[in-house]
Every structure is written in C-alpha cells, then in structure tokens.
Design an enzyme around this catalytic site. Structure first.
Site, PDB file in Angstrom:
ATOM      1  N   SER A  32       0.728  -1.514  -0.441  1.00 51.99           N
ATOM      2  CA  SER A  32      -0.209   0.157   0.012  1.00 51.99           C
ATOM      3  C   SER A  32       0.979   0.980   0.221  1.00 51.99           C
ATOM      4  CB  SER A  32      -1.128   0.000   0.942  1.00 51.99           C
ATOM      5  OG  SER A  32      -2.389  -0.878   0.568  1.00 51.99           O
ATOM      6  N   LYS A  35      -0.062   3.572  -2.745  1.00 50.44           N
ATOM      7  CA  LYS A  35      -1.027   4.815  -2.666  1.00 50.44           C
ATOM      8  C   LYS A  35      -0.489   6.033  -2.697  1.00 50.44           C
ATOM      9  CE  LYS A  35      -4.591   1.920  -0.430  1.00 50.44           C
ATOM     10  NZ  LYS A  35      -4.148   0.771  -0.597  1.00 50.44           N
ATOM     11  N   SER A  87      -6.222   3.406   4.345  1.00 44.50           N
ATOM     12  CA  SER A  87      -5.474   3.047   2.990  1.00 44.50           C
ATOM     13  C   SER A  87      -6.406   2.265   2.479  1.00 44.50           C
ATOM     14  CB  SER A  87      -4.292   1.026   3.913  1.00 44.50           C
ATOM     15  OG  SER A  87      -3.606   1.216   2.626  1.00 44.50           O
ATOM     16  N   LYS A 200       3.462   6.459   5.209  1.00 38.73           N
ATOM     17  CA  LYS A 200       2.738   5.476   4.835  1.00 38.73           C
ATOM     18  C   LYS A 200       3.058   3.990   4.690  1.00 38.73           C
ATOM     19  CE  LYS A 200      -0.837   4.049   2.295  1.00 38.73           C
ATOM     20  NZ  LYS A 200      -1.593   3.159   3.645  1.00 38.73           N
TER      21      LYS A 200
END
Length: 218
Positions: A32, A35, A87, A200
């Site tokens: 993720s 992202k 997320s 992140k």
C-alpha cells in the site's frame, strides 16, 4: 542496531544524498505504499477540480477499505484522505477510475509520473498495491516519490494527520471517522518517533511489511 528490512534507504530530499542503504535498487512489491503515488495524482487532479465521484461496482476492491457503498458520492479529496490514512483500496480504485476511466489507464499515468520523477526501477499495475508480479518498486525509487509527494502541501497535511472526518454523504447521515495507520506519528504508540511528520505503511502476503516515512530534525 541491526536492520531486518530486505531493502532500505535513508535519503535526504534536500540534496538527494543517500545517507544509509542496503539493496536500494532491488525490485520488490511495495504493497500500500503504492498509494503515495495514487494520492499524489488524486490531489493534483483535485487541485484542478475537486469533483464529486459516485462509487460504482467496478470500483470495489478486496482488502483494506474506507467502506464506500455503491451509489455513494464523495469528493476526490476525501478519496485521497481515505486511501492515505485508512489505506482504502476502494478509495484508490474509485479515484483511479474517476480520473482515468479505468485502473489500467490510471496505471499508465502512474508510470508516466514515475518516469518524470526519475523512478527507473518501478512499474505500477494497480492503484492500491495489491500483489501482482508486474507491480514493483525499489527503496530508492520510493524515496524519490515521497520527495515529490511532500512538495505537495495537501499531501503533507494528510500524511501527518492522525484522524479525519469525512462529511455525511448522499447515502449516510453520519460522518465517517478515519484514523491514520502510521504508528510513528501517534504519541500513544510505542513506535512513535517525535521527528516523524508523516508517511505510509503497507502490507500484503508477498510484500510483507512496507514503510515510507518522512522526518525532520533541525
């Protein structure tokens, strides 16, 4: 202190200097942390027009979610928050399809941006980071995308926010609270790092744990 990561880089975005690294150019799945790119592209689109997106069946996704419902309408900005903090794979898919018409077309935009940034060992396939053999990056390339992302004021704000409330939508009278999964910015967590300003996290079976953060001291 030993570092267990398969690959890592400690990078200064001001001068581009690598301070510490191992396997910095090794191509690996990034889960993720993908992202970061999806959020940046979404925020750039929202800066032109923060339009309202209607969530459709093709935008649904497995895995982590901000729990959007079919027919629900949310802004591009709120989708950016949902994918970065919660997320949400659904939020990433929704933004991708709304901006480019399809996940595949959005991946083309991601790869174009990656090339422009100088990410030479990266290839994007999905907006969310779900496992795919052709979806990979390197520790160094992820440092480059984070350097580009933190130049965006809205990105920095979202990445460093502990919680955010999505307003009520056409399908729900209640607001939707979102919480940031990055424990390095949460003072109540043992992983808290006082100089960390955001980042992140990511996890999939193939990628294992992934992390891209930014910090400032002096």
């Amino acid at each position: 202190r030993s570092i267990s990561a398969a690959a890592y880089v400690l990078f200064c975005p001001d001068n581009g200097k690598i301070l510490l690294s191992e396997n910095a150019d090794r191509q690996l799945p990034m889960a993720s942390t993908t992202k970061i790119m999806t959020t940046l592209l979404t925020l750039e689109e929202a800066a032109v027009e923060n339009r309202v997106v209607e969530f459709t069946e093709e935008m649904t996704a497995e895995g982590s979610s901000m729990y959007l419902k079919r027919g629900e309408k949310v802004t591009l900005y709120d989708l950016a928050v949902g994918m970065m903090m919660q997320s949400g794979n659904d939020a990433a898919n929704a933004a991708a399809i709304a901006i480019a018409g399809s996940g595949e077309a959005f991946a083309d935009l991601m790869n174009e941006k990656a090339t422009a940034i100088g990410m030479q060992h990266t290839h994007f396939v999905t907006p969310s980071g779900l496992d795919d053999e052709q979806h990979y990056s390197t520790a160094y390339d992820m440092a480059l995308i984070m350097r580009a992302a933190i130049r965006n004021e809205q990105f920095r704000e979202i990445a460093g926010t502990l919680n955010y409330t999505v307003p009520a939508t056409n399908l729900t009278e209640e607001t939707r609270p979102l919480w940031n999964g990055n424990k390095m910015i949460n003072p109540s967590e043992p992983y808290y790092y006082e100089y960390c300003e955001g980042g992140k996290t990511g996890y999939t079976t193939d990628a294992n744990n992934t992390l891209v953060t930014f910090a400032k001291k002096d």
